[in-house]
Write a protein that holds these residues in place. Structure first.
Motif, mmCIF file in Angstrom:
data_model
loop_
_atom_site.group_PDB
_atom_site.id
_atom_site.type_symbol
_atom_site.label_atom_id
_atom_site.label_comp_id
_atom_site.label_asym_id
_atom_site.label_seq_id
_atom_site.Cartn_x
_atom_site.Cartn_y
_atom_site.Cartn_z
ATOM 1 N N LYS A 62 -9.689 -5.457 10.702
ATOM 2 C CA LYS A 62 -9.909 -6.375 9.568
ATOM 3 C C LYS A 62 -9.693 -7.823 9.999
ATOM 4 O O LYS A 62 -10.465 -8.712 9.646
ATOM 5 N N ILE A 63 -8.616 -8.029 10.746
ATOM 6 C CA ILE A 63 -8.276 -9.386 11.178
ATOM 7 C C ILE A 63 -9.371 -9.941 12.092
ATOM 8 O O ILE A 63 -9.841 -11.063 11.900
ATOM 9 N N MET A 64 -9.797 -9.147 13.079
ATOM 10 C CA MET A 64 -10.815 -9.598 14.026
ATOM 11 C C MET A 64 -12.139 -9.880 13.316
ATOM 12 O O MET A 64 -12.850 -10.832 13.659
ATOM 13 N N LYS A 65 -12.469 -9.065 12.321
ATOM 14 C CA LYS A 65 -13.719 -9.241 11.581
ATOM 15 C C LYS A 65 -13.756 -10.599 10.876
ATOM 16 O O LYS A 65 -14.783 -11.265 10.845
ATOM 17 N N GLU A 66 -12.630 -11.016 10.329
ATOM 18 C CA GLU A 66 -12.547 -12.308 9.647
ATOM 19 C C GLU A 66 -12.376 -13.463 10.634
ATOM 20 O O GLU A 66 -12.871 -14.554 10.408
ATOM 21 N N PRO A 77 1.476 -7.290 9.502
ATOM 22 C CA PRO A 77 0.300 -6.740 10.182
ATOM 23 C C PRO A 77 0.687 -5.712 11.250
ATOM 24 O O PRO A 77 1.670 -5.885 11.958
ATOM 25 N N THR A 78 -0.095 -4.652 11.312
ATOM 26 C CA THR A 78 0.112 -3.611 12.313
ATOM 27 C C THR A 78 -1.181 -3.436 13.104
ATOM 28 O O THR A 78 -2.183 -4.087 12.807
ATOM 29 N N GLY A 79 -1.151 -2.534 14.061
ATOM 30 C CA GLY A 79 -2.336 -2.258 14.871
ATOM 31 C C GLY A 79 -3.510 -1.773 14.040
ATOM 32 O O GLY A 79 -4.664 -1.986 14.399
ATOM 33 N N ARG A 80 -3.234 -1.146 12.919
ATOM 34 C CA ARG A 80 -4.300 -0.647 12.049
ATOM 35 C C ARG A 80 -5.087 -1.783 11.387
ATOM 36 O O ARG A 80 -6.224 -1.606 10.989
ATOM 37 N N ASP A 81 -4.435 -2.930 11.232
ATOM 38 C CA ASP A 81 -5.069 -4.081 10.582
ATOM 39 C C ASP A 81 -5.907 -4.915 11.550
ATOM 40 O O ASP A 81 -6.581 -5.845 11.126
ATOM 41 N N VAL A 118 -4.220 -11.761 19.285
ATOM 42 C CA VAL A 118 -4.063 -10.930 18.070
ATOM 43 C C VAL A 118 -3.170 -9.742 18.403
ATOM 44 O O VAL A 118 -2.269 -9.393 17.632
ATOM 45 N N GLY A 119 -3.387 -9.123 19.553
ATOM 46 C CA GLY A 119 -2.555 -8.009 19.976
ATOM 47 C C GLY A 119 -1.095 -8.386 20.093
ATOM 48 O O GLY A 119 -0.204 -7.636 19.712
ATOM 49 N N GLU A 120 -0.826 -9.583 20.641
ATOM 50 C CA GLU A 120 0.549 -10.057 20.780
ATOM 51 C C GLU A 120 1.203 -10.259 19.416
ATOM 52 O O GLU A 120 2.357 -9.927 19.218
ATOM 53 N N LEU A 121 0.456 -10.824 18.458
ATOM 54 C CA LEU A 121 1.013 -11.058 17.130
ATOM 55 C C LEU A 121 1.269 -9.764 16.378
ATOM 56 O O LEU A 121 2.164 -9.703 15.538
ATOM 57 N N LEU A 122 0.475 -8.742 16.674
ATOM 58 C CA LEU A 122 0.643 -7.456 15.981
ATOM 59 C C LEU A 122 1.772 -6.634 16.580
ATOM 60 O O LEU A 122 2.287 -5.748 15.937
ATOM 61 N N ALA A 123 2.111 -6.930 17.829
ATOM 62 C CA ALA A 123 3.138 -6.130 18.509
ATOM 63 C C ALA A 123 4.537 -6.467 18.016
ATOM 64 O O ALA A 123 4.821 -7.489 17.500
#
Length: 148
Positions: free
Chosen positions: A121-125, A114-118, A143-148
């Motif tokens: 999508k992630i938040m929507k689900e 997962p990247t910042g672009r995803d 979510v930001g921490e996991l994507l970083a």
């Protein structure tokens, strides 16, 4: 027993115990719940009742944060209100539980790295799964921490 009945019973106890501050807080919460039910024109679901309680907690926290530091009377009153309101709030999910749900959603979406672009999508689900159980800003931060 609905939240309105539960709060009304607690308010009666507070009146009998001559606990003015608790009675006022419960009265305010009861009014907010009744107003929401009137606006909806139907009985509230437990999720909607929890939303009203969380909204009252949020407003009280904002009042406390905006109060000048020298106005200890306002700050103390807000702390007392928060103590009463938290009795009726839903239990919040822990950070670990939220992280587990985030990983589950990412796996369900089939995203390997997962990247910042995803994030959208992630938040929507994710948000419908944790709504009412976790603070949105905390979820966003995790979510930001996991994507970083």
């Amino acid at each position: 027993m609905s939240k309105i009945d539960e709060i009304r019973a607690e308010m009666v106890k507070a009146m009998k115990n001559k606990d003015k501050d608790r009675k006022e807080t419960l009265s305010m919460l009861l009014a907010a719940l009744k107003n929401k039910a009137i606006d909806k024109r139907a009985d509230l679901t437990p999720e909607e009742e929890f939303e009203v309680v969380k909204k009252e907690i949020k407003q009280t926290k904002e009042t406390m944060d905006l109060a000048p530091a020298d106005r200890t009377d306002i700050i103390d009153q807000c702390k007392a209100r928060l103590a009463v309101l938290s009795e009726f709030a839903p239990e919040e999910m822990s950070e670990d539980a939220i992280r587990a749900v985030i990983r589950e959603v990412i796996a369900g979406l089939g995203i390997e790295n997962p990247t910042g672009r995803d994030k959208g999508k992630i938040m929507k689900e994710l948000m419908p799964k944790v709504k009412g159980k976790a603070d949105g800003s905390l979820v966003n931060k995790l979510v930001g921490e996991l994507l970083a």
